[in-house]
Design a protein around this motif. Structure first.
Motif, mmCIF file in Angstrom:
data_model
loop_
_atom_site.group_PDB
_atom_site.id
_atom_site.type_symbol
_atom_site.label_atom_id
_atom_site.label_comp_id
_atom_site.label_asym_id
_atom_site.label_seq_id
_atom_site.Cartn_x
_atom_site.Cartn_y
_atom_site.Cartn_z
ATOM 1 N N GLU A 146 0.942 -1.052 0.154
ATOM 2 C CA GLU A 146 -0.074 -0.042 0.194
ATOM 3 C C GLU A 146 0.859 1.195 -0.128
ATOM 4 O O GLU A 146 2.026 0.987 0.471
ATOM 5 C CB GLU A 146 -0.883 0.020 1.242
ATOM 6 C CG GLU A 146 -1.855 -1.011 1.220
ATOM 7 C CD GLU A 146 -2.685 -1.145 2.693
ATOM 8 O OE1 GLU A 146 -2.531 -0.237 3.564
ATOM 9 O OE2 GLU A 146 -3.580 -1.978 2.819
ATOM 10 N N PRO A 147 0.311 2.326 -0.403
ATOM 11 C CA PRO A 147 1.051 3.756 -0.298
ATOM 12 C C PRO A 147 1.742 4.083 1.199
ATOM 13 O O PRO A 147 0.978 3.586 2.029
ATOM 14 C CB PRO A 147 -0.174 4.889 -0.573
ATOM 15 C CG PRO A 147 -0.865 3.926 -1.583
ATOM 16 C CD PRO A 147 -1.021 2.532 -1.091
ATOM 17 N N VAL B 289 0.459 8.937 -3.884
ATOM 18 C CA VAL B 289 -1.048 8.468 -4.320
ATOM 19 C C VAL B 289 -1.561 8.072 -2.769
ATOM 20 O O VAL B 289 -0.899 7.724 -1.801
ATOM 21 C CB VAL B 289 -1.133 7.237 -4.871
ATOM 22 C CG1 VAL B 289 -0.794 7.600 -6.473
ATOM 23 C CG2 VAL B 289 -0.048 6.116 -4.544
ATOM 24 N N ALA B 290 -2.826 8.571 -2.581
ATOM 25 C CA ALA B 290 -3.570 8.032 -1.313
ATOM 26 C C ALA B 290 -2.904 8.690 -0.096
ATOM 27 O O ALA B 290 -2.852 7.863 0.929
ATOM 28 C CB ALA B 290 -4.043 6.566 -1.263
ATOM 29 N N HIS C 187 5.752 2.860 -5.357
ATOM 30 C CA HIS C 187 6.367 2.373 -6.683
ATOM 31 C C HIS C 187 5.434 2.143 -7.660
ATOM 32 O O HIS C 187 4.603 1.453 -7.491
ATOM 33 C CB HIS C 187 7.277 1.363 -6.507
ATOM 34 C CG HIS C 187 8.723 1.461 -5.911
ATOM 35 N ND1 HIS C 187 8.948 1.332 -4.584
ATOM 36 C CD2 HIS C 187 9.862 2.098 -6.390
ATOM 37 C CE1 HIS C 187 10.141 1.718 -4.407
ATOM 38 N NE2 HIS C 187 10.930 2.240 -5.504
ATOM 39 N N ARG C 188 5.477 2.849 -8.854
ATOM 40 C CA ARG C 188 4.594 2.431 -9.900
ATOM 41 C C ARG C 188 5.541 2.568 -11.074
ATOM 42 O O ARG C 188 6.272 3.040 -11.434
ATOM 43 C CB ARG C 188 3.671 3.571 -10.168
ATOM 44 C CG ARG C 188 2.488 3.661 -9.404
ATOM 45 C CD ARG C 188 1.480 2.780 -9.180
ATOM 46 N NE ARG C 188 0.660 2.498 -8.148
ATOM 47 C CZ ARG C 188 -0.735 3.299 -8.060
ATOM 48 N NH1 ARG C 188 -0.919 3.994 -9.256
ATOM 49 N NH2 ARG C 188 -1.322 3.199 -7.062
ATOM 50 N N SER C 189 5.058 1.141 -12.133
ATOM 51 C CA SER C 189 5.659 1.286 -13.319
ATOM 52 C C SER C 189 5.252 2.453 -14.399
ATOM 53 O O SER C 189 4.066 3.145 -14.075
ATOM 54 C CB SER C 189 5.079 0.046 -14.082
ATOM 55 O OG SER C 189 5.336 -1.094 -13.435
ATOM 56 N N ALA D 60 -5.447 12.552 -3.578
ATOM 57 C CA ALA D 60 -6.553 12.599 -2.862
ATOM 58 C C ALA D 60 -7.840 13.147 -3.701
ATOM 59 O O ALA D 60 -7.650 12.992 -4.887
ATOM 60 C CB ALA D 60 -6.321 14.101 -2.284
ATOM 61 N N LEU D 61 -9.046 13.063 -3.170
ATOM 62 C CA LEU D 61 -10.125 13.169 -4.139
ATOM 63 C C LEU D 61 -10.307 14.483 -5.025
ATOM 64 O O LEU D 61 -10.918 14.627 -5.976
ATOM 65 C CB LEU D 61 -11.628 13.260 -3.228
ATOM 66 C CG LEU D 61 -11.855 11.733 -2.773
ATOM 67 C CD1 LEU D 61 -13.006 12.086 -1.641
ATOM 68 C CD2 LEU D 61 -12.239 11.039 -3.754
#
Length: 227
Positions: free
Chosen positions: A50-51, A88-89, A94-96, A191-192
């Protein structure tokens, strides 16, 4: 009584672990200390499903360490890699990189996290909750001009995108539904506020309650034609 004793023992063990873990690294030269903090932060983010929040990262670095500067340095190091650190969040993950999405899909390798496969109607219901939350199932049904079933809500809850919100002040005090941190993470939002501005979408005629209702009817017609 036994549960209370176990909880106390666990707290004592955690406190002992924190005392043994050297966060400050005062015996290292400043450059090596910074490098070790960077590696610790990267390791924690890499290992987490998770973040990872600022509070979590603060447990593995010195009290005067700037986590934002550490993240900046890590991002610089990863600039030539096919993955990156993203916010994020309310945390980091980590993101591709999107440039490698086709290669990842072509490999058919199982991936972690991300957005679960939703039906078109489930995706529309999720979008409606995102914009109109907290919202009851009855209110969602009015938006779409058809019943939003408990199964649809249950499916979105099951993949972690929805949670129960406060009870509605309307008669019967039904539960409302809200999106979760997992929803933000799966769709790459911090965030939203990162949702496209609904007023701009409404002005452009791209999303309103009536367009959502029309889209739902179109899905129904396609499903009926396919039977």
């Amino acid at each position: 009584m036994a549960g209370s004793s176990t909880a106390k023992a666990r707290r004592k063990a955690n406190a002992a672990d924190e005392r043994l873990f050297d966060r400050e690294l005062e015996d290292l030269p400043a450059e090596l200390r910074w490098r070790e903090w960077m590696l610790r932060v990267e390791a924690v983010i890499f290992a987490s499903s998770e973040p990872v929040t600022r509070e979590t990262l603060a447990r593995v670095v010195g009290k005067d360490c700037s986590i934002d500067l550490l993240i900046d340095d890590l991002r610089e190091e990863l600039s030539s890699r096919p993955y990156e650190l993203v916010s994020v969040a309310g945390g980091w993950q980590h993101r591709s990189r999107s440039a490698y999405a086709d290669a990842i899909r072509a490999s058919q390798a199982p991936t972690r996290g991300g957005a679960a496969a939703l039906s078109e109607f489930e995706a529309m219901v999720l979008m409606a909750v995102g914009y109109f939350q907290p919202v009851t199932r009855g209110e969602l049904s009015k938006i779409f001009g058809k019943e939003v079933s408990r199964n649809t809500i249950g499916s979105l809850r099951g993949v972690g995108f929805l949670a129960s919100g406060p009870r509605s002040p309307t008669p019967g005090a039904p539960y409302t539904y809200v999106t979760t941190k997992h929803f933000l993470s799966a769709f790459g939002m911090e965030a939203l506020r990162d949702l496209p501005d609904i007023e701009a979408l409404e002005d452009a005629g791209l999303i309103t309650r009536s367009t959502l209702r029309a889209q739902a009817a179109e899905v129904d017609n396609r499903d009926s034609d396919g039977e």
